[in-house]
Design a protein around this motif. Structure first.
Motif, PDB file in Angstrom:
ATOM      1  N   ASN A  53      16.935  -3.948 -21.342  1.00 47.57           N
ATOM      2  CA  ASN A  53      17.568  -3.014 -20.424  1.00 47.57           C
ATOM      3  C   ASN A  53      18.898  -2.904 -21.184  1.00 47.57           C
ATOM      4  O   ASN A  53      20.224  -2.997 -20.103  1.00 47.57           O
ATOM      5  N   ASP A  54      19.233  -2.501 -22.043  1.00 46.85           N
ATOM      6  CA  ASP A  54      20.293  -2.688 -23.154  1.00 46.85           C
ATOM      7  C   ASP A  54      20.463  -0.785 -23.298  1.00 46.85           C
ATOM      8  O   ASP A  54      21.658  -0.738 -24.073  1.00 46.85           O
ATOM      9  N   GLY A  55      19.360  -0.011 -22.841  1.00 49.38           N
ATOM     10  CA  GLY A  55      19.416   1.633 -22.919  1.00 49.38           C
ATOM     11  C   GLY A  55      18.939   2.105 -24.854  1.00 49.38           C
ATOM     12  O   GLY A  55      19.110   2.937 -24.802  1.00 49.38           O
ATOM     13  N   PHE A  56      18.365   0.877 -25.443  1.00 48.45           N
ATOM     14  CA  PHE A  56      17.907   1.018 -26.353  1.00 48.45           C
ATOM     15  C   PHE A  56      16.527   0.165 -26.712  1.00 48.45           C
ATOM     16  O   PHE A  56      16.282  -0.051 -25.814  1.00 48.45           O
ATOM     17  N   LEU A  57      14.999   1.815 -26.956  1.00 49.72           N
ATOM     18  CA  LEU A  57      13.774   1.272 -26.700  1.00 49.72           C
ATOM     19  C   LEU A  57      14.022   0.246 -27.821  1.00 49.72           C
ATOM     20  O   LEU A  57      14.315  -0.071 -28.504  1.00 49.72           O
ATOM     21  N   ASN A  58      12.851  -0.591 -27.272  1.00 47.36           N
ATOM     22  CA  ASN A  58      12.478  -2.008 -28.311  1.00 47.36           C
ATOM     23  C   ASN A  58      12.074  -1.216 -29.755  1.00 47.36           C
ATOM     24  O   ASN A  58      12.356  -2.201 -31.152  1.00 47.36           O
ATOM     25  N   GLY A  59      11.466  -0.781 -29.957  1.00 51.19           N
ATOM     26  CA  GLY A  59      11.474   0.245 -31.406  1.00 51.19           C
ATOM     27  C   GLY A  59      12.372   0.057 -32.140  1.00 51.19           C
ATOM     28  O   GLY A  59      12.229   0.558 -33.153  1.00 51.19           O
ATOM     29  N   VAL A  60      13.804   0.596 -31.252  1.00 54.45           N
ATOM     30  CA  VAL A  60      15.029   1.416 -32.476  1.00 54.45           C
ATOM     31  C   VAL A  60      15.717  -0.193 -32.011  1.00 54.45           C
ATOM     32  O   VAL A  60      16.141   0.122 -32.674  1.00 54.45           O
ATOM     33  N   ASP A  61      15.722  -1.058 -31.389  1.00 60.21           N
ATOM     34  CA  ASP A  61      17.108  -2.059 -30.690  1.00 60.21           C
ATOM     35  C   ASP A  61      16.666  -3.096 -31.753  1.00 60.21           C
ATOM     36  O   ASP A  61      15.316  -3.933 -32.032  1.00 60.21           O
ATOM     37  N   ASN A  62      17.756  -3.394 -32.399  1.00 70.92           N
ATOM     38  CA  ASN A  62      17.684  -4.667 -33.277  1.00 70.92           C
ATOM     39  C   ASN A  62      17.902  -6.121 -32.798  1.00 70.92           C
ATOM     40  O   ASN A  62      17.842  -7.077 -33.586  1.00 70.92           O
ATOM     41  N   CYS A  63      17.911  -5.704 -31.275  1.00 72.13           N
ATOM     42  CA  CYS A  63      17.944  -7.471 -30.673  1.00 72.13           C
ATOM     43  C   CYS A  63      16.915  -7.358 -29.392  1.00 72.13           C
ATOM     44  O   CYS A  63      17.464  -7.286 -28.370  1.00 72.13           O
ATOM     45  N   PRO A  64      15.320  -6.344 -29.592  1.00 72.79           N
ATOM     46  CA  PRO A  64      14.715  -5.931 -28.206  1.00 72.79           C
ATOM     47  C   PRO A  64      14.506  -7.509 -27.187  1.00 72.79           C
ATOM     48  O   PRO A  64      14.656  -6.545 -26.311  1.00 72.79           O
ATOM     49  N   PRO A  84       7.222  -0.796 -28.286  1.00 71.60           N
ATOM     50  CA  PRO A  84       7.698  -0.011 -28.895  1.00 71.60           C
ATOM     51  C   PRO A  84       8.844   1.049 -27.382  1.00 71.60           C
ATOM     52  O   PRO A  84       9.992   1.447 -27.793  1.00 71.60           O
ATOM     53  N   GLY A  85       8.000   1.388 -26.837  1.00 75.89           N
ATOM     54  CA  GLY A  85       7.878   2.499 -25.282  1.00 75.89           C
ATOM     55  C   GLY A  85       8.900   1.558 -24.177  1.00 75.89           C
ATOM     56  O   GLY A  85       9.268   1.683 -23.366  1.00 75.89           O
ATOM     57  N   ASP A  86       9.393   0.364 -24.528  1.00 77.53           N
ATOM     58  CA  ASP A  86      10.079  -0.460 -23.070  1.00 77.53           C
ATOM     59  C   ASP A  86      11.821  -1.149 -24.053  1.00 77.53           C
ATOM     60  O   ASP A  86      11.827  -0.828 -24.310  1.00 77.53           O
ATOM     61  N   ASP A  87      12.165  -1.144 -23.282  1.00 84.27           N
ATOM     62  CA  ASP A  87      13.384  -1.553 -23.261  1.00 84.27           C
ATOM     63  C   ASP A  87      13.795  -2.816 -22.625  1.00 84.27           C
ATOM     64  O   ASP A  87      14.662  -3.145 -21.645  1.00 84.27           O
ATOM     65  N   CYS A  88      13.143  -4.089 -22.984  1.00 81.95           N
ATOM     66  CA  CYS A  88      12.735  -5.230 -22.506  1.00 81.95           C
ATOM     67  C   CYS A  88      13.823  -5.665 -21.589  1.00 81.95           C
ATOM     68  O   CYS A  88      14.425  -6.610 -20.618  1.00 81.95           O
ATOM     69  N   GLU A 101       0.683  -1.025  -0.251  1.00 82.20           N
ATOM     70  CA  GLU A 101      -0.302  -0.743  -0.058  1.00 82.20           C
ATOM     71  C   GLU A 101       0.640   1.423   0.224  1.00 82.20           C
ATOM     72  O   GLU A 101       0.273   1.912  -0.762  1.00 82.20           O
ATOM     73  N   ASN A 102       1.864   1.127   1.237  1.00 86.21           N
ATOM     74  CA  ASN A 102       2.711   2.610   0.895  1.00 86.21           C
ATOM     75  C   ASN A 102       3.898   2.836  -0.123  1.00 86.21           C
ATOM     76  O   ASN A 102       4.676   3.569   0.183  1.00 86.21           O
ATOM     77  N   ALA A 103       3.938   1.817  -0.932  1.00 85.50           N
ATOM     78  CA  ALA A 103       5.172   2.070  -2.170  1.00 85.50           C
ATOM     79  C   ALA A 103       4.430   3.284  -3.294  1.00 85.50           C
ATOM     80  O   ALA A 103       3.722   2.863  -3.078  1.00 85.50           O
ATOM     81  N   LEU A 104       5.984   3.516  -4.022  1.00 78.68           N
ATOM     82  CA  LEU A 104       6.124   4.337  -4.742  1.00 78.68           C
ATOM     83  C   LEU A 104       6.235   4.073  -5.270  1.00 78.68           C
ATOM     84  O   LEU A 104       5.766   3.171  -6.260  1.00 78.68           O
ATOM     85  N   ASP A 105       4.855   4.838  -6.224  1.00 76.18           N
ATOM     86  CA  ASP A 105       4.560   4.567  -7.678  1.00 76.18           C
ATOM     87  C   ASP A 105       5.213   4.054  -8.772  1.00 76.18           C
ATOM     88  O   ASP A 105       6.020   5.346  -8.708  1.00 76.18           O
ATOM     89  N   GLY A 106       5.628   3.147  -9.340  1.00 79.23           N
ATOM     90  CA  GLY A 106       5.797   3.306 -10.983  1.00 79.23           C
ATOM     91  C   GLY A 106       5.336   3.896 -12.196  1.00 79.23           C
ATOM     92  O   GLY A 106       4.679   4.116 -12.127  1.00 79.23           O
ATOM     93  N   ASP A 107       5.949   4.363 -12.925  1.00 83.99           N
ATOM     94  CA  ASP A 107       5.748   4.572 -14.265  1.00 83.99           C
ATOM     95  C   ASP A 107       6.361   3.827 -15.253  1.00 83.99           C
ATOM     96  O   ASP A 107       7.764   4.306 -16.269  1.00 83.99           O
ATOM     97  N   GLY A 108       5.212   3.942 -16.284  1.00 87.98           N
ATOM     98  CA  GLY A 108       5.822   2.756 -17.078  1.00 87.98           C
ATOM     99  C   GLY A 108       5.802   3.234 -18.813  1.00 87.98           C
ATOM    100  O   GLY A 108       6.037   3.021 -19.638  1.00 87.98           O
ATOM    101  N   THR A 109       5.884   4.973 -18.150  1.00 89.61           N
ATOM    102  CA  THR A 109       6.475   5.346 -19.238  1.00 89.61           C
ATOM    103  C   THR A 109       7.673   5.688 -19.471  1.00 89.61           C
ATOM    104  O   THR A 109       8.212   5.817 -20.509  1.00 89.61           O
ATOM    105  N   ILE A 110       8.491   5.849 -18.543  1.00 88.34           N
ATOM    106  CA  ILE A 110       9.540   5.822 -18.365  1.00 88.34           C
ATOM    107  C   ILE A 110      10.327   4.325 -18.737  1.00 88.34           C
ATOM    108  O   ILE A 110      10.333   2.969 -18.776  1.00 88.34           O
ATOM    109  N   PRO A 111      11.972   5.041 -19.855  1.00 84.13           N
ATOM    110  CA  PRO A 111      12.047   3.351 -20.848  1.00 84.13           C
ATOM    111  C   PRO A 111      13.351   2.681 -19.714  1.00 84.13           C
ATOM    112  O   PRO A 111      14.026   3.547 -18.762  1.00 84.13           O
ATOM    113  N   GLY A 112      13.740   2.010 -20.071  1.00 87.74           N
ATOM    114  CA  GLY A 112      14.444   0.910 -18.972  1.00 87.74           C
ATOM    115  C   GLY A 112      14.372  -0.214 -18.594  1.00 87.74           C
ATOM    116  O   GLY A 112      15.235  -1.228 -17.638  1.00 87.74           O
ATOM    117  N   GLY A 113      12.929  -0.081 -18.094  1.00 86.96           N
ATOM    118  CA  GLY A 113      13.004  -1.237 -16.992  1.00 86.96           C
ATOM    119  C   GLY A 113      11.840  -3.007 -17.311  1.00 86.96           C
ATOM    120  O   GLY A 113      11.604  -3.395 -16.590  1.00 86.96           O
TER     121      GLY A 113
END
Length: 544
Positions: free
Chosen positions: A365-376, A359-363, A337-349
């Motif tokens: 976690n290599d610093g490249f979003l899925n939408g531009v990552d050649n190995c997402p 395309p907005g995720d970085d599954c 209940e008291n945990a800080l809320d995450g923000d799904g729009t932030i890339p990287g997690g």
């Protein structure tokens, strides 16, 4: 944000020269009786905000940051083949600090040419001779507060754009103004945390230590594994101080007698801008929760990044009375209940259960979003793609696109499109005759591990006994030939020899050698030539 982040904009070296046309540069003695004089002025710029890992020892050469105002500059410079030193007062205006007029800074310049001036040392003192602050104190000039780093030290030139010595060209009829980058060093915090800030004006930096827990939906708590981003600003458009991909931004975790543990993550941070209220956010922290498996630990979790805005009041209330130590900032992430809320729009997690199709995720976690990552789904920070087919080498089953799967390629041929790569060439020397033995030698050769200027060499062995040495004259990378020299022990000769480069499909055979010491040069007819390291195979008939 714009009102105060500009204070910390990266420092550019200004070289304001108003030059007349000239055809002659003078670097040697100036004997021109018609010479004119140009008076030069220097400005002192303290280096911009930066956070760097460093070795503490070499910073002993940098003065401690102080609140004192600069008073004088001691400058060493040269021109016309002679060295000079002068001490000049420092003034200031709305544009910053600058040196006073000095006869010593009048530079003779040929009327139809220019003069090269080299600044070799630039030190700024506070002029206070009443109290010696440290070993940098001068009985004449006071306490050293800023110093320009010298690039030939190979220790500070990475902290500024232009380390000394620095050359300037001056022309007749001008009043040039040159900025010199200087450094100061805050020893107080760096001794504890191992990092340093340089600011555009001398400022204090502060410790900030994080202690993060993870909780599940049932309210159970664990110490958390995590990494962080930290920005000077209101969001990720600010100046990034820490990056979650760097070790200094990652929690140190482990196991001990008491179970799983995570050490507090201690950072060093700047104070707030002068024109911002103490209760207004000025730091933007992003926490990246990490999975942590093991018996009794929390395992796989929602990795959605968690943003936290920090004000000066939040930082200041953690500082102890001594101003140099602090309490921990306790943060709670997770499902309770008291945990800080995450923000799904932030890339990287990854937004919870990460979707590679988002395309907005970085599954990975290599610093490249899925939408531009050649190995997402496979981490590949380099984004290497040898055959340029849009599929990164980290997840491509045929990296070189030659139709042979990587798993089926011969050794050393994964990035070689030659279908004959790695295929042993036909043995081109006869079987050894009476009194002779077959020598076989295989080695991957390069210059690594050998002193500069020395070619690689190795022993030649037959049945466990050394019979001589082999030397490789490696041309520069991408050259089209390699020379192999063999030196046999006294009493031995080679009748025939073969040198093969399996990866490149090259081979050179030489028969009827009948010599103790000989060389074979292999020329490669291939686009790109030879690149090292390279596998080399040598066969020879060695006779008594």
């Amino acid at each position: 944000m714009k009102k105060y982040t500009n204070i910390y904009a990266m420092v550019a070296i200004l070289m304001l020269l108003f030059a007349s046309c000239s055809t002659e540069k003078v670097e040697g003695p100036i004997d021109d009786a018609d010479s004119q004089f140009t008076t030069i002025t220097f400005g002192a710029l303290l280096n911009d905000l930066a956070n760097r890992s460093m070795q503490k020892g070499h910073f002993d050469q940098v003065p401690t940051c102080a609140d004192a105002e600069p008073a004088v500059a001691v400058i060493e410079f040269s021109y016309g083949g002679s060295d000079y030193s002068t001490t000049v007062d420092i003034f200031s205006d709305d544009s910053g600090y600058f040196t006073d007029y000095s006869e010593d800074l009048k530079i003779p310049v040929p009327s139809d040419g220019s003069t090269m001036v080299t600044v070799t040392s630039f030190m700024v003192y506070d002029g206070d001779t009443s109290v010696a602050s440290d070993a940098f104190y001068s009985a004449v000039n006071g306490n050293l507060i800023w110093i320009a780093p010298k690039g030939d030290d190979a220790e500070f030139d990475g902290y500024v754009e232009d380390a000394l010595p620095k050359m300037f060209e001056v022309f007749p009829g001008t009043k040039p103004y040159f900025d010199i980058e200087v450094l100061c060093f805050d020893r107080r915090v760096v001794n504890e945390y191992g990092y340093v800030f340089f600011d555009i004006v001398p400022k204090t930096i502060y410790p900030l230590c994080l202690f993060v827990n993870y909780c599940n939906e049932d309210g159970r708590h664990w110490v958390a594994d995590y990494a962080i981003d930290l920005y000077f600003g209101l969001d990720a458009t600010g100046i990034q101080i820490y990056n979650h991909n760097n070790p200094n931004a990652m929690a140190t975790t482990g196991t001990g007698d008491g179970g799983y543990f995570a050490d507090p993550l201690c950072l060093v941070i700047p104070g707030p801008p002068a024109n911002l209220g103490n209760d207004a956010p000025y730091l933007y922290l992003v926490i990246y929760p990490q999975d942590w498996g093991g018996t009794g630990n929390y395992g796989d979790i929602d990795n959605t990044p968690v943003p936290v805005a920090l004000s000066w009041n939040m930082v200041n209330e953690l500082l102890n009375d001594d101003g140099t130590t602090n309490e921990y900032l306790h943060l709670l992430v997770g499902e309770c209940e008291n945990a800080l809320d995450g923000d799904g729009t932030i890339p990287g997690g990854g937004n919870g259960e990460c979707d590679p199709a988002n395309p907005g995720d970085d599954c990975d976690n290599d610093g490249f979003l899925n939408g531009v990552d050649n190995c997402p789904s496979t981490s590949n920070p380099s984004q290497a793609d040898f055959d340029e087919d849009g599929l990164g080498d980290a997840c491509d089953t045929d990296d070189d696109g030659d139709g042979i799967l990587d798993a089926d390629e011969n050794t050393g041929c994964r990035l070689n499109t030659d279908p004959n790569c790695g295929v042993d060439p036909t043995d081109c020397i006869p079987a050894p005759g009476a009194g002779c033995d077959k020598l076989s030698f295989t080695e991957t050769v390069s210059l690594v591990g050998f002193p500069v200027g020395q070619d690689p060499f190795y022993p030649l062995m037959i049945d466990g006994l050394q019979v001589g040495t082999i030397n490789f004259d490696l041309e520069t990378s991408n050259a089209n030939n390699i020379t192999v020299s063999i030196d046999l022990f006294e009493g031995l000769i080679a009748s025939d020899a073969e040198v093969s480069l399996p990866v490149l499909g090259a081979q050179k055979c030489q028969t009827d050698i009948n010599a103790n010491d000989f060389s074979i040069n292999v020329v490669v007819v291939s686009e790109g030539g030879i690149d090292y390291p390279l596998e080399v195979e040598v066969s020879a008939n060695i006779c008594n």
